[in-house]
Design a protein around this motif. Structure first.
Motif, PDB file in Angstrom:
ATOM      1  N   VAL A  35       0.872  -1.175   0.000  1.00 49.34           N
ATOM      2  CA  VAL A  35       0.000   0.000   0.000  1.00 49.34           C
ATOM      3  C   VAL A  35       0.909   1.225   0.000  1.00 49.34           C
ATOM      4  CG1 VAL A  35      -1.816   1.251   1.203  1.00 49.34           C
ATOM      5  CG2 VAL A  35      -1.777  -1.245   1.263  1.00 49.34           C
ATOM      6  N   ASN A  36       0.930   1.956  -1.108  1.00 51.13           N
ATOM      7  CA  ASN A  36       1.891   3.034  -1.294  1.00 51.13           C
ATOM      8  C   ASN A  36       1.306   4.373  -0.828  1.00 51.13           C
ATOM      9  OD1 ASN A  36       4.017   4.633  -2.084  1.00 51.13           O
ATOM     10  ND2 ASN A  36       3.381   4.708  -4.242  1.00 51.13           N
ATOM     11  N   PHE A  37       1.631   4.754   0.408  1.00 50.65           N
ATOM     12  CA  PHE A  37       1.145   6.025   0.933  1.00 50.65           C
ATOM     13  C   PHE A  37       1.936   7.216   0.381  1.00 50.65           C
ATOM     14  CE2 PHE A  37      -0.605   3.110   4.084  1.00 50.65           C
ATOM     15  CZ  PHE A  37      -1.867   3.648   4.270  1.00 50.65           C
ATOM     16  N   ALA A  38       3.026   6.969  -0.320  1.00 48.23           N
ATOM     17  CA  ALA A  38       3.800   8.048  -0.936  1.00 48.23           C
ATOM     18  C   ALA A  38       3.323   8.355  -2.352  1.00 48.23           C
ATOM     19  CB  ALA A  38       5.284   7.679  -0.959  1.00 48.23           C
ATOM     20  N   HIS A  39       2.256   7.715  -2.780  1.00 53.63           N
ATOM     21  CA  HIS A  39       1.776   7.863  -4.159  1.00 53.63           C
ATOM     22  C   HIS A  39       1.495   9.324  -4.515  1.00 53.63           C
ATOM     23  CE1 HIS A  39       0.066   6.269  -7.841  1.00 53.63           C
ATOM     24  NE2 HIS A  39      -1.020   6.981  -7.663  1.00 53.63           N
ATOM     25  N   GLY A  40       0.822  10.031  -3.637  1.00 58.06           N
ATOM     26  CA  GLY A  40       0.481  11.424  -3.911  1.00 58.06           C
ATOM     27  C   GLY A  40       1.694  12.327  -3.972  1.00 58.06           C
ATOM     28  N   GLU A  41       2.656  12.111  -3.078  1.00 61.81           N
ATOM     29  CA  GLU A  41       3.846  12.967  -3.057  1.00 61.81           C
ATOM     30  C   GLU A  41       4.735  12.706  -4.269  1.00 61.81           C
ATOM     31  OE1 GLU A  41       3.743  15.328  -0.210  1.00 61.81           O
ATOM     32  OE2 GLU A  41       1.887  14.321  -0.777  1.00 61.81           O
ATOM     33  N   MET A  42       4.755  11.474  -4.752  1.00 57.45           N
ATOM     34  CA  MET A  42       5.484  11.181  -5.986  1.00 57.45           C
ATOM     35  C   MET A  42       4.864  11.943  -7.157  1.00 57.45           C
ATOM     36  SD  MET A  42       5.995   7.062  -5.369  1.00 57.45           S
ATOM     37  CE  MET A  42       6.600   6.732  -7.039  1.00 57.45           C
ATOM     38  N   ALA A  43       3.538  11.989  -7.189  1.00 60.40           N
ATOM     39  CA  ALA A  43       2.845  12.736  -8.245  1.00 60.40           C
ATOM     40  C   ALA A  43       3.117  14.232  -8.122  1.00 60.40           C
ATOM     41  CB  ALA A  43       1.347  12.461  -8.168  1.00 60.40           C
ATOM     42  N   MET A  44       3.138  14.729  -6.896  1.00 59.60           N
ATOM     43  CA  MET A  44       3.407  16.151  -6.664  1.00 59.60           C
ATOM     44  C   MET A  44       4.792  16.541  -7.155  1.00 59.60           C
ATOM     45  SD  MET A  44       5.397  17.925  -4.191  1.00 59.60           S
ATOM     46  CE  MET A  44       5.382  16.886  -2.742  1.00 59.60           C
ATOM     47  N   ILE A  45       5.791  15.722  -6.861  1.00 58.17           N
ATOM     48  CA  ILE A  45       7.153  16.029  -7.314  1.00 58.17           C
ATOM     49  C   ILE A  45       7.222  16.034  -8.840  1.00 58.17           C
ATOM     50  CG2 ILE A  45       9.481  15.035  -7.457  1.00 58.17           C
ATOM     51  CD1 ILE A  45       9.325  14.414  -4.525  1.00 58.17           C
ATOM     52  N   THR A  46       6.535  15.088  -9.484  1.00 55.86           N
ATOM     53  CA  THR A  46       6.528  15.051 -10.949  1.00 55.86           C
ATOM     54  C   THR A  46       5.880  16.303 -11.518  1.00 55.86           C
ATOM     55  OG1 THR A  46       6.409  12.639 -10.906  1.00 55.86           O
ATOM     56  CG2 THR A  46       5.840  13.723 -12.973  1.00 55.86           C
ATOM     57  N   ALA A  47       4.819  16.793 -10.889  1.00 54.63           N
ATOM     58  CA  ALA A  47       4.187  18.028 -11.351  1.00 54.63           C
ATOM     59  C   ALA A  47       5.153  19.201 -11.243  1.00 54.63           C
ATOM     60  CB  ALA A  47       2.910  18.298 -10.550  1.00 54.63           C
ATOM     61  N   PHE A  48       5.919  19.264 -10.161  1.00 52.13           N
ATOM     62  CA  PHE A  48       6.921  20.311 -10.014  1.00 52.13           C
ATOM     63  C   PHE A  48       8.010  20.180 -11.082  1.00 52.13           C
ATOM     64  CE2 PHE A  48       5.546  21.339  -5.597  1.00 52.13           C
ATOM     65  CZ  PHE A  48       5.601  22.729  -5.696  1.00 52.13           C
ATOM     66  N   VAL A  49       8.402  18.942 -11.388  1.00 48.88           N
ATOM     67  CA  VAL A  49       9.403  18.724 -12.435  1.00 48.88           C
ATOM     68  C   VAL A  49       8.873  19.210 -13.783  1.00 48.88           C
ATOM     69  CG1 VAL A  49      10.611  16.935 -13.752  1.00 48.88           C
ATOM     70  CG2 VAL A  49      10.567  16.830 -11.252  1.00 48.88           C
ATOM     71  N   SER A  50       7.610  18.921 -14.061  1.00 50.70           N
ATOM     72  CA  SER A  50       6.999  19.405 -15.301  1.00 50.70           C
ATOM     73  C   SER A  50       7.035  20.930 -15.360  1.00 50.70           C
ATOM     74  CB  SER A  50       5.552  18.906 -15.394  1.00 50.70           C
ATOM     75  OG  SER A  50       4.884  19.482 -16.498  1.00 50.70           O
ATOM     76  N   TYR A  51       6.700  21.568 -14.241  1.00 56.31           N
ATOM     77  CA  TYR A  51       6.744  23.034 -14.191  1.00 56.31           C
ATOM     78  C   TYR A  51       8.167  23.544 -14.418  1.00 56.31           C
ATOM     79  CZ  TYR A  51       6.895  27.729 -12.249  1.00 56.31           C
ATOM     80  OH  TYR A  51       7.121  29.074 -12.076  1.00 56.31           O
ATOM     81  N   THR A  52       9.152  22.849 -13.877  1.00 53.65           N
ATOM     82  CA  THR A  52      10.548  23.243 -14.077  1.00 53.65           C
ATOM     83  C   THR A  52      10.914  23.207 -15.558  1.00 53.65           C
ATOM     84  OG1 THR A  52      11.147  22.377 -11.892  1.00 53.65           O
ATOM     85  CG2 THR A  52      12.939  22.704 -13.484  1.00 53.65           C
TER      86      THR A  52
END
Length: 291
Positions: A35-52
């Motif tokens: 059960v991956n409770f870090a799923h949302g934070e992984m998505a958040m970091i990817t969104a920041f990378v996209s913005y970068t």
């Protein structure tokens, strides 16, 4: 009736994002029992990378979007290789605590790198609202529904009709026997984490224009994604989709007709009722691993 249709359409758009998050959670759990409770934070970091890529480096948005998906896949693989593989055979509680630790680490890391001030994120398809069948909608909302539908159908096809999908299902049944039969379990887990991370990344980049970019942007999405997964049965991919749609539409109804502050309360009240009547969830079944 027009108001009802409008809020139902808005709920459908939100529900499609919840469904993407839920599918990523269910896919990883269904294959690896984590059960991956870090799923949302992984998505958040990817969104920041996209913005970068597009906001700082000046790349075209579509290029940034695709590069972010590549990053998400590599990110998911790295999480498995560096962390989850080492606790693959340990107790489930150890795995859960590790993903919670990753959740906190990624949240803090994002704050250190990009700060905690909300940052605007552009829509994939900018455009003004237009009316269709009495419902006001935006091009980006249709893009959200379209890309969600495509990814869902692609995932279902791969899971049901390809050798990788067959290997995932075999690994779910019995990891040790699958290994003895020639299936490279670590490789399957690697691709599973990559796929789950990509699904979460899409959900994150579709959420960012609404919530703005900040380290806590995926908190509600993760919570609703888990709610959708539980409602659907947690081991059922179609159940995750249905659960996401139900949670999205139902929460919008509650927000409009009852209270915005009570929408989450009523969503989890619905889940309690469903689980009381059907403990395995709407699409869940009693699952026994073969030994």
């Amino acid at each position: 009736m027009e108001a009802f249709l409008q809020i139902s359409f808005g709920g459908l758009v939100h529900g499609s994002i919840y469904a993407l998050a839920a599918i990523g959670i269910v896919l990883i759990y269904k294959t690896t029992d984590v059960v991956n409770f870090a799923h949302g934070e992984m998505a958040m970091i990817t969104a920041f990378v996209s913005y970068t890529f597009y906001g700082i480096m000046g790349l075209p948005f579509i290029v940034s979007f695709l590069l972010a998906l590549v990053f998400a896949a590599l990110f998911g693989m790295s999480i498995y290789r560096l962390f989850m593989k080492r606790v693959q055979n340990s107790e489930p509680l150890n795995q859960i605590v590790l993903t919670l630790g990753l959740f906190l680490a990624f949240h803090g890391l994002a704050g250190l790198i990009w700060g905690h001030t909300p940052i605007g994120y552009r829509e994939a398809i900018p455009g003004d609202s237009f009316q269709f069948l009495g419902i006001y909608m935006k091009p980006n909302q249709l893009f959200t529904l379209g890309i969600t539908l495509v990814l869902m159908l692609l995932l279902f096809y791969l899971f049901k009709n390809t050798k990788i999908g067959l290997a995932m299902r075999a690994t779910q049944q019995d990891m040790e026997t699958s290994s003895l039969m020639g299936i490279k379990v670590s490789q399957i887990f690697n691709w599973t984490w990559a796929s789950g991370a990509v699904l979460g990344a899409v959900a994150g980049m579709l959420t960012a224009p609404v919530t703005y970019l900040h380290p806590s942007m995926m908190s509600e999405i993760l919570m609703m994604g888990f709610a959708a997964a539980v409602l659907g049965g947690f081991i059922s991919l179609p159940g995750a989709v249905f659960g996401g749609v139900v949670v999205g539409v139902y929460s919008n109804w509650i927000s409009y007709y009852v209270s915005t502050e009570l929408s989450v309360v009523f969503v989890f009240l619905l889940i309690v009722v469903v689980l009381y009547l059907k403990p395995t969830g709407l699409f869940g079944t009693k699952f026994v691993k073969k030994v």
